[in-house]
Enzyme design. Structure first.
Site, PDB file in Angstrom:
ATOM      1  N   HIS A  34     -20.466  -9.502  13.589  1.00 16.47           N
ATOM      2  CA  HIS A  34     -21.252 -10.710  13.959  1.00 16.47           C
ATOM      3  C   HIS A  34     -22.679 -10.488  14.536  1.00 16.47           C
ATOM      4  O   HIS A  34     -23.345 -11.179  14.906  1.00 16.47           O
ATOM      5  CB  HIS A  34     -20.362 -11.487  15.014  1.00 16.47           C
ATOM      6  CG  HIS A  34     -19.090 -12.079  14.508  1.00 16.47           C
ATOM      7  ND1 HIS A  34     -18.146 -12.854  14.903  1.00 16.47           N
ATOM      8  CD2 HIS A  34     -18.651 -11.843  12.972  1.00 16.47           C
ATOM      9  CE1 HIS A  34     -17.184 -13.007  14.280  1.00 16.47           C
ATOM     10  NE2 HIS A  34     -17.352 -12.796  13.047  1.00 16.47           N
ATOM     11  N   TYR A  42     -24.490 -15.507  12.273  1.00 13.29           N
ATOM     12  CA  TYR A  42     -24.164 -15.514  13.678  1.00 13.29           C
ATOM     13  C   TYR A  42     -25.420 -15.013  14.299  1.00 13.29           C
ATOM     14  O   TYR A  42     -25.482 -15.438  15.474  1.00 13.29           O
ATOM     15  CB  TYR A  42     -22.981 -14.225  13.993  1.00 13.29           C
ATOM     16  CG  TYR A  42     -21.695 -14.948  13.803  1.00 13.29           C
ATOM     17  CD1 TYR A  42     -21.083 -15.698  14.584  1.00 13.29           C
ATOM     18  CD2 TYR A  42     -21.256 -14.248  12.490  1.00 13.29           C
ATOM     19  CE1 TYR A  42     -19.605 -15.883  14.356  1.00 13.29           C
ATOM     20  CE2 TYR A  42     -19.799 -14.893  12.256  1.00 13.29           C
ATOM     21  CZ  TYR A  42     -18.976 -15.761  13.284  1.00 13.29           C
ATOM     22  OH  TYR A  42     -17.947 -16.022  12.883  1.00 13.29           O
ATOM     23  N   ARG A  92      -9.785 -21.943  22.396  1.00  5.81           N
ATOM     24  CA  ARG A  92     -11.167 -21.840  21.688  1.00  5.81           C
ATOM     25  C   ARG A  92     -11.897 -23.044  22.097  1.00  5.81           C
ATOM     26  O   ARG A  92     -13.282 -23.161  22.266  1.00  5.81           O
ATOM     27  CB  ARG A  92     -10.712 -21.963  20.148  1.00  5.81           C
ATOM     28  CG  ARG A  92     -12.088 -21.836  19.262  1.00  5.81           C
ATOM     29  CD  ARG A  92     -11.743 -22.074  17.792  1.00  5.81           C
ATOM     30  NE  ARG A  92     -13.201 -22.156  16.978  1.00  5.81           N
ATOM     31  CZ  ARG A  92     -12.905 -21.854  15.745  1.00  5.81           C
ATOM     32  NH1 ARG A  92     -12.195 -21.523  15.137  1.00  5.81           N
ATOM     33  NH2 ARG A  92     -14.217 -21.888  15.071  1.00  5.81           N
TER      34      ARG A  92
END
Length: 421
Positions: A194, A244, A90
């Site tokens: 999202h 988002y 990540r």
């Protein structure tokens, strides 16, 4: 009822377990099986899970194992909450796209594609093993990118549905602002995972009055602050975008912020270390307050509601899920996966009719849906050119020079997870 959580060693798991304990009447759980390849971490999380259930008087047995095949045997439902490559991957997803002036994020843009490429093959392998051990089990995917992963599962013929906590989080926030019970707040939630907008907020059910205009008029500042978008933008749109959408509506500003500050991945990694130390304390028998900062708020309530409905306990329930489009958004293919309100029961999920999307939103949805189709193709078949095509199609990349450079960097940072590289 036997429920399996793949990625059971996640620091999210106590949030899930707390929900199972509190909502036991909705989901009469007999056994919770936590599966994770990280045995030491799994035992720590399993221990606090047992203590949370015991504190609340829940009789369910908690089993921990690294053996997926044994865990899946006889499962009624399997929840997927895994992260291939962990927080280290990540951190990379959030970093190397910034070198090209593109947003670095784990679920959208180039970083989101990297996560999809790492994740889809692993999830499909897990799903095949679940199908052999428990052919009637439902697979509930909470693993990002949820839309792409759910499409992969459905295309492979699995009994699968995708789940995200964005909608339930907004529902709870709106309910608090309106002074209403959450169950009375019905969202007209439309888009892709999202990439969604609340077109309306209805009180009392799908046919209740739309209070979104009044909500924005009275509480627009609070809503805008939470989304980190200008109040004036919400007034002009007349809808509430997912947070988002900030990556699209304020892309360059977000890139500057990400370059200037510590990454979210670094903050989450530190939080996870602290949470695991807390979980290891044999006196801890409730989810710590720090867990609220980890993300995934209300994940447990959404998961309990969805699993209970799928397994026949709540016939006719209406929930926001990721499922086949099936004509819901007429400008998308039927086999696309959308995130909308759906009727959920033991036979599956059926998206409800949605209000037509304004071209301002429909255009972006169609654009990202095309990217997701190309991203899934790259995840399934591999190859540099397929990665390039997906990046070129993404509205947060879009230029061939960036797409070429980002393709090279994606492959370089993820080679160990890409069988074809």
């Amino acid at each position: 009822m036997r429920l399996v959580v793949v990625g059971g060693g996640s620091t999210y798991t106590p949030e899930l377990v707390d929900g199972f304990a509190r909502l036991r009447d909705a989901l009469p759980l007999d056994e919770l099986v936590l599966v994770d390849p990280a045995a030491e971490r799994l035992e720590v999380v399993g221990g606090v899970a047992r203590r949370i259930l015991a504190r609340q008087g829940h009789p369910a047995k908690v089993t921990t194992t690294t053996d997926l095949d044994a865990a899946a045997d006889g499962a009624d439902a399997v929840l997927l909450q895994l992260r291939v490559g962990g927080q280290a991957a990540r951190q990379q997803d959030e970093t190397w796209p910034l070198e090209c002036g593109c947003v670095g994020q784990e679920t959208t843009g180039a970083g989101g594609l990297a996560k999809a490429l790492r994740t889809v093959p692993v999830v499909l392998d897990i799903a095949e093993r679940v199908r052999r051990a428990a052919p009637d089990a439902w697979i509930v995917d909470f693993t990002n990118p949820v839309g792409i992963v759910t499409r992969a599962l459905l295309d492979a013929g699995h009994r699968a549905v995708g789940l995200c906590n964005v909608a339930i989080g907004l529902q709870r926030k709106f309910a608090a602002l309106l002074g209403a019970a959450p169950a009375e707040v019905h969202l007209e939630h439309v888009g892709l995972n999202h990439l969604t907008w609340e077109l309306g907020v209805r009180l009392g059910g799908p046919d209740g009055p739309d209070v979104l205009p009044a909500l924005l008029a009275e509480h627009g500042e609070a809503v805008a602050d939470d989304l980190r978008l200008p109040r004036g933008l919400l007034d002009r749109l007349g809808v509430v975008p997912s947070y988002y959408l900030r990556y699209f509506y304020a892309h360059d500003q977000v890139v500057d912020e990400l370059r200037a500050g510590p990454s979210r991945a670094a903050a989450v990694a530190d939080m996870e270390r602290r949470l695991l130390r807390m979980y290891a304390d044999p006196a801890l028998d409730e989810k710590p307050a720090l867990l609220a900062e980890r993300g995934g708020a209300f994940y447990s309530e959404a998961a309990v509601d969805l699993v209970a409905s799928l397994l026949g306990g709540r016939g006719g329930a209406v929930q926001v899920v990721n499922a086949r489009n099936a004509g819901t958004l007429p400008f998308l293919p039927d086999d696309a996966v959308v995130e909308v309100q759906a009727a959920v029961d033991g036979t599956g999920v059926r998206p409800l009719p949605a209000r037509p999307l304004d071209p301002l939103y429909a255009g972006l949805v169609a654009h990202v849906a095309a990217y997701e189709e190309l991203a899934l193709d790259a995840a399934l078949r591999g190859g540099r050119e397929r990665v390039f095509r997906a990046l070129l199609a993404h509205p947060l990349v879009g230029q061939y020079g960036y797409a070429d450079t980002l393709t090279d960097r994606l492959v370089a940072h993820n080679r160990e997870h890409l069988a074809w590289a």
